[in-house]
Design an enzyme around this catalytic site. Structure first.
Site, PDB file in Angstrom:
ATOM      1  N   HIS A   1      39.158 170.575 122.114  1.00  8.08           N
ATOM      2  CA  HIS A   1      40.328 169.805 121.705  1.00  8.08           C
ATOM      3  C   HIS A   1      41.487 170.768 121.438  1.00  8.08           C
ATOM      4  CE1 HIS A   1      38.039 165.979 120.172  1.00  8.08           C
ATOM      5  NE2 HIS A   1      37.797 166.262 121.439  1.00  8.08           N
TER       6      HIS A   1
ATOM      7  N   GLU B   1      43.322 171.341 118.846  1.00  6.81           N
ATOM      8  CA  GLU B   1      43.261 172.090 117.589  1.00  6.81           C
ATOM      9  C   GLU B   1      42.271 173.253 117.687  1.00  6.81           C
ATOM     10  OE1 GLU B   1      42.999 168.806 118.089  1.00  6.81           O
ATOM     11  OE2 GLU B   1      43.434 167.655 116.285  1.00  6.81           O
TER      12      GLU B   1
ATOM     13  N   CYS C   1      40.671 164.543 114.848  1.00  9.31           N
ATOM     14  CA  CYS C   1      39.400 163.809 114.824  1.00  9.31           C
ATOM     15  C   CYS C   1      38.479 164.427 113.767  1.00  9.31           C
ATOM     16  CB  CYS C   1      38.750 163.855 116.205  1.00  9.31           C
ATOM     17  SG  CYS C   1      38.077 165.474 116.645  1.00  9.31           S
TER      18      CYS C   1
ATOM     19  N   CYS D   1      37.715 168.218 114.531  1.00 15.01           N
ATOM     20  CA  CYS D   1      38.853 169.111 114.312  1.00 15.01           C
ATOM     21  C   CYS D   1      39.220 169.190 112.827  1.00 15.01           C
ATOM     22  CB  CYS D   1      40.045 168.676 115.155  1.00 15.01           C
ATOM     23  SG  CYS D   1      39.751 168.913 116.920  1.00 15.01           S
TER      24      CYS D   1
HETATM   25 ZN   LIG Z   1      39.592 166.816 117.787  1.00 11.95          ZN
END
Ligand SMILES: [Zn+2]
EC number: 3.5.4.33
Length: 156
Positions: free
Chosen positions: A57, A59, A87, A90
């Site tokens: 992701h 991040e 999410c 993260c």
């Molecule tokens: Zn994430």
């Protein structure tokens, strides 16, 4: 870390540029920058398809780059700017990296773990708490996502 509204929007625009990079690989367009002392020390975009890695992701990519830059797993005195609410994974990583401040654009009602579905960043049971702000360039951050999903539905 106190940023003026102009500074917040400037860094969020950098995160949006990262989101556009994801878009160019036909990925969900989320982008992120990590800032320390007014300098970007890590950038990232969702690269799940590009790198064929489930955990890549925006991040995570930005945190990895910043860890390498700082030669440390601790990212104290940094601010993470991300276009969409982080999410669960993260948000966990943000805590593990000891990032003290997160500023995000639009909420993610389905997956968000910084206020929507869960509130991992400010949960008092955890030892690391993060200062969270949302709504910076919210419309731009939401629109690039909506456009992406609209296009994808059309293709199907
Ligand atoms: Zn994430």
């Amino acid at each position: 870390m106190n940023y003026t509204q102009e500074e917040k929007e400037a860094f969020m625009r950098e995160a949006l540029r990262e989101a556009e990079l994801a878009l160019s690989h036909d990925e969900i367009p989320i982008g992120c920058v990590l800032v320390k002392d007014g300098q970007i020390i890590g950038r990232g975009h969702n690269a799940r398809e590009e790198l064929e890695r489930a955990v890549m992701h925006a991040e995570i990519m930005a945190i990895e780059e910043a860890n390498a830059h700082e030669k440390s797993w601790r990212l104290l005195d940094t601010t993470l700017f991300v276009t969409i609410e982080p999410c669960v994974m993260c948000s966990g990583a943000i805590g593990l990296a000891r990032i003290p401040q997160v500023i995000y654009g639009a909420k993610n009602q389905k997956f968000g773990a910084a206020g929507s579905l869960y509130d991992i960043l400010t949960d008092e049971r955890l030892n690391h708490r993060v200062q969270v702000e949302s709504g910076v360039l919210e419309e731009d951050c939401a629109k690039i996502m909506q456009d992406f999903f609209r296009q994808r539905r059309k293709k199907k």
